[in-house]
Design an enzyme around this catalytic site. Structure first.
Site, PDB file in Angstrom:
ATOM      1  N   GLY A 353     -11.275   3.529   5.924  1.00 19.43           N
ATOM      2  CA  GLY A 353     -10.068   2.804   5.252  1.00 19.43           C
ATOM      3  C   GLY A 353      -9.625   3.938   4.088  1.00 19.43           C
ATOM      4  N   GLY A 355      -8.168   3.765   0.083  1.00 26.82           N
ATOM      5  CA  GLY A 355      -7.661   2.989  -1.207  1.00 26.82           C
ATOM      6  C   GLY A 355      -7.167   3.681  -2.212  1.00 26.82           C
ATOM      7  N   GLY A 356      -7.304   2.975  -3.485  1.00 22.71           N
ATOM      8  CA  GLY A 356      -6.542   3.795  -4.717  1.00 22.71           C
ATOM      9  C   GLY A 356      -7.105   4.674  -5.330  1.00 22.71           C
ATOM     10  N   PHE A 357      -8.573   5.014  -5.049  1.00 27.36           N
ATOM     11  CA  PHE A 357      -9.481   5.793  -5.551  1.00 27.36           C
ATOM     12  C   PHE A 357     -10.020   6.736  -4.263  1.00 27.36           C
ATOM     13  CE2 PHE A 357      -9.584   2.518  -8.763  1.00 27.36           C
ATOM     14  CZ  PHE A 357      -9.385   3.245  -9.884  1.00 27.36           C
ATOM     15  N   GLY A 358      -9.496   6.765  -3.231  1.00 25.18           N
ATOM     16  CA  GLY A 358      -9.974   7.604  -2.290  1.00 25.18           C
ATOM     17  C   GLY A 358     -10.136   7.029  -0.735  1.00 25.18           C
ATOM     18  N   VAL A 360     -12.779   6.288   2.801  1.00 24.32           N
ATOM     19  CA  VAL A 360     -14.147   5.875   3.177  1.00 24.32           C
ATOM     20  C   VAL A 360     -14.228   6.153   4.445  1.00 24.32           C
ATOM     21  CG1 VAL A 360     -15.890   4.200   3.242  1.00 24.32           C
ATOM     22  CG2 VAL A 360     -13.987   4.233   1.544  1.00 24.32           C
ATOM     23  N   LYS A 375     -17.788   7.626   0.475  1.00 19.34           N
ATOM     24  CA  LYS A 375     -16.310   7.474  -0.328  1.00 19.34           C
ATOM     25  C   LYS A 375     -15.981   8.782  -0.818  1.00 19.34           C
ATOM     26  CE  LYS A 375     -13.297   4.642  -3.267  1.00 19.34           C
ATOM     27  NZ  LYS A 375     -13.212   3.315  -3.679  1.00 19.34           N
ATOM     28  N   ASP A 446     -12.125  -6.285 -10.883  1.00 17.62           N
ATOM     29  CA  ASP A 446     -11.204  -6.415  -9.801  1.00 17.62           C
ATOM     30  C   ASP A 446     -12.212  -7.021  -8.680  1.00 17.62           C
ATOM     31  OD1 ASP A 446      -9.157  -5.952  -8.644  1.00 17.62           O
ATOM     32  OD2 ASP A 446      -9.670  -3.851  -7.622  1.00 17.62           O
TER      33      ASP A 446
END
Length: 581
Positions: A353, A355-358, A360, A375, A446
């Site tokens: 997947g 996401g906003g930070f990288g 995986v 990640k 979060d």
């Protein structure tokens, strides 16, 4: 052996230059060095003049720098023009870059025009020996440089690892081009490799009237091409000081390199004087005999060094940055090589997947066979991490059952009540540890269904600490930016921007109701209107009407749940939301 041959080749060209350096000749604003024997240069760092008359700026040591300047200041503003205008000037120099390891050299040799001969504050490696972290980009530098750079530094937007760039007060070049030249006969572009060890000649021409600077490159023995390699509009009137110095700077990084200048010339308001390429055959034959004798004597040592450098080169892609604090926590460190092979080179087929930070990736550690999720952070973990150049990799337990969100809304297997209640207790236990039991207070910021991950036994793990903050127990956490996901954000957080354990508890309460009802904290109205259904309001209304069991997720089979547990979860969620909100 190859390095020595490259030096010999450069010495051959150097000894075709006149044996004596001539300074001045045409006035105070020009000079020519046809070789550097007896030259009165200002030298700093690793710079030296070799017995054969070559200007050697770096000596092959790693992470070093060298500077060499013509000792007499030049007047580059004023003259017949207004005092504020920069005068036209031209420069020419013959150079050679000799890598210790073939094809792998760095960092740069640069022609520099500066207000002082003292560049001691410049740092080596990517700062090229004449700037540093604080001075880079400052208009107070009053520096113009032409860099011949053999390392690509992304932080300075370098185009590749073999380029010529024009720098004005900054290592982010005004313009740059891959090294090469345009053939006057065919007009074709011909590549040159700066770290080839071959002698090359460069020309730099500034037109004060047109406020334009041109840089041209060619192999030694080739006439100056008519078409320049790099051109840029640049008014140097506000950059160059009236009294300035002209010289060279070179630097190395982890890769050992020798940077040589064989001759140079400079002139103001006219073309730079020609560098004398007259042959000195007798001196050349004597020098060749000496160098060849040295090669025979040192062949064993050079072969040993070559083997060591070959090993270093093979391992260079896995060189990692390490931090001082790792002495205590070093057991968690994983090598880049291990993670690279564990994920099959971060192939798309292993992608779990984004996401906003990288991103995986799924992987398997080769030694233990442990499944991991790795990640790659774009510029908390229980297994380990890796840092390589500008990349940060986090490796943690692979969660084969995905997230709670996938099971509630994404087509995953429906969760029975026992699994849901176990998940609730797991998340509550994790938050209690973060807020009360660790040595510092950790605020996650979060908490939501997509960040609750499930292992093979459906145990919950609180993940994605990208927004988390921590603080000492006797201090307050000061945050000004609202972080989190709509529907889980406490009202006081939206108003003040100040996160705290209570704002995590609010998000947990929303999650608690979400798991019990199977509905999101905020949903669009089913009638197509712009109104929204607030989950807490809906549950609270049923609570008032004593119809609380009607909000239970219909996928939880009747009789498959403990009424007391379910009622506790619903009433607790509504009560806590009311008190924390």
């Amino acid at each position: 052996m190859l390095e020595a041959k490259c030096v010999l080749r450069l010495l051959f060209y150097g000894l075709h230059l006149a044996a004596v350096a001539v300074s001045g000749g045409g006035g105070d604003d020009e000079f020519v060095y046809s070789g550097f024997s007896g030259a009165n240069l200002t030298l700093h760092g690793a710079a030296m003049v070799t017995p054969s008359g070559l200007l050697q700026l770096t000596d092959g040591a790693a992470v070093s720098k060298g500077h060499a300047f013509h000792p007499t200041p030049l007047h580059l503003r004023g003259g017949e023009k207004e005092a504020a205008a920069a005068r036209s000037f031209s420069a020419s120099f013959v150079f050679g870059i000799v890598p210790v390891t073939p094809g792998m050299g760095g960092h740069s040799l640069s022609l520099v025009v500066a207000p002082s001969r003292d560049l001691s504050t410049g740092t080596a490696s990517s700062y090229l020996g004449f700037l540093n972290t604080t001075s880079n980009g400052s208009a107070r530098n009053h520096i113009v440089a032409v860099e011949l750079d053999t390392i690509q530094s992304p932080e300075f937007q370098d185009i590749d690892d073999n380029h010529v760039g024009l720098d004005v007060n900054s290592l982010v070049s005004v313009n740059a081009s891959s090294a090469g030249y345009y053939d006057d006969r065919t007009g074709e572009f011909r590549n040159l490799t700066l770290v080839s060890g071959e002698a090359m000649q460069a020309w730099v021409d500034y037109d004060g009237d047109a406020a334009r600077i041109d840089v041209t490159l060619a192999p030694v023995g080739t006439e100056k091409p008519r078409k320049p390699l790099v051109s840029a509009s640049a008014d140097l009137s506000s950059v160059i000081t009236d009294v300035a110095y002209v010289g060279f700077s070179a630097s190395t990084g982890r890769l050992s390199t020798r940077h040589y200048v064989l001759g140079c010339s400079f002139a103001v308001d006219e073309p730079a004087p020609a560098i004398d390429m007259a042959t000195a055959q007798a001196t050349l034959r004597e020098l060749q005999t000496q160098v060849q004798g040295g090669l025979i004597a040192g062949v064993v040592a050079l072969a040993t060094v070559a083997c060591v450098l070959l090993i270093v080169r093979r391992r260079y892609r896995y060189v990692e940055l390490r931090e001082d604090w790792e002495i205590e926590f070093g057991a968690h460190r994983l090598s880049y090589k291990v993670l690279f092979h564990a994920t099959n080179g971060f192939k798309n087929k292993n992608l779990l997947g984004t996401g906003g930070f990288g991103t995986v990736y799924k992987g398997v550690l080769p030694t233990s066979g442990t499944g991991v999720a790795v990640k790659r952070v774009t510029h908390g973990c229980s297994i380990g991490y890796c840092r390589l150049k500008d990349e940060l990799l986090l490796a943690y337990d692979y969660m084969p059952n995905g997230s709670v969100e996938q099971h509630l809304y994404g087509g995953g297997d429906a969760l029975n009540w026992a699994q849901r209640f176990q998940i609730i207790k797991g998340v509550a236990s994790g938050l209690l540890y973060l807020h009360e039991e660790w040595e510092q207070v950790v605020v996650h910021r979060d908490v939501k269904a997509s960040n609750i991950l499930l292992d093979g036994e459906m145990n919950a793990r609180l993940g994605d600490f990208g927004l988390a903050r921590l603080h000492d127990r006797d201090a307050e956490l000061h945050t000004t930016v609202i972080a989190g996901t709509f529907g889980y954000i406490a009202p006081e957080l939206a108003l003040t921007g100040r996160a705290s354990p209570l704002t995590d508890v609010f998000a947990f309460d929303a999650f608690l109701l979400e798991v019990t009802t199977g509905r999101r904290p905020v949903e669009e109205a089913m009638d197509g209107s712009s109104s929204r259904l607030m989950l807490v309001d809906w549950v609270f209304e049923h609570w008032r009407n004593e119809s609380l069991l009607q909000v239970v997720d219909p996928r939880i089979e009747l009789g498959d749940y403990d009424v007391g547990e379910l009622s506790l979860a619903l009433r607790g969620g509504v009560t806590l939301l009311a008190s924390t909100g």
